[in-house]
Write a protein that holds these residues in place. Sequence first.
Motif: not given
Length: 339
Positions: A258-262
């Motif tokens: 999992a990556i990204g701002s969330v």
Amino acid sequence: MILNKMPAFNKVSIGAAAVLTLVFTSQSVIAKLERRMSIEVDANTVRFAIADVNNNTDKVYRYLDYGSLDAGFYNDLAASDNRFFSSCMFKKAQNLFQKLRTRQEHFKAIKVRAIATDTFREAHNAEELVQKIRRTTGIDIRILSLEEEDRMDFFSALNATDNSEAPVVWDIGKERFQLIIADPEVGPFAHKGEFGSVNFMEYLKEVVQNKPAKLSGSLSPISTEELDAAISFAKYLARRTPSIIRRELKKEKVQITAIGSVFQESIAVDVTMNGKLLNKGILKKYIQEQLQTTNKTNDLSLSNAILVLGFMEELDIKRLNISDHNSTLGMLEFPILWH
């Protein structure tokens, strides 16, 4: 028969040889290094990273600096009726990039690459802002096309999977999400959706709770019926996932990253408390704690937890790992940007 006598090695000669080998190897590596600085203009932040990178292999040798600056490009554009950056935004952007220029000079980075994506693609006067920043700071921002952004996303995302046999990358940002796989037959493949953390929370407030979406702190209290409706909508979004990705998710050795701002700025901070492992039990516990608390809840983190839980239930995702890797770090190793 005459046997050649083997040369006698003692500890001193072996140690000397090892030192010489280490010196020559280190000199060889250092000779190939160049100091790079990557700058990524996100919706409301500007992220940057500086590292020594092997120029032959495009692999990072050591990281020297990483951080972000608040910018507000998306908010400024959203407040505009004609999709133009304001004059205040122009001044703020030039000041931000002057700070980045100072940082570049401090670390003596010899190469700088700056990119911008969807927010700059949407702004009618983005090219004018790019030119002003170039004239005042010498930093040239490249506005990526959607296809160029996709290629960099593939590269950066799959670099975060530690060479798993069945890698799946799940990225959720403010406005959209994507699931990315590296299929051995068709190559990299991505499924993209137009819902991210911001518009999912707006949906919960406006549609599920019938409240003004912009009202801060208005998501909680949330009833059991509203929670069920929210999870059902997240499942509906996940239901559109194509079969090629579903097959990867069902593999025994699948590794979901999992990556990204969330995940990196919300779930990892508020839900797992900086832990990297996430499963449905952790999400459910967090959601219930937020529903029962008498204190003010973090609307965005609660909404994000509901969104992720709905996806995990619909796609039968049992666990995933939250990576520290992001596209700004990935830029440092993306060959197209540097050669």
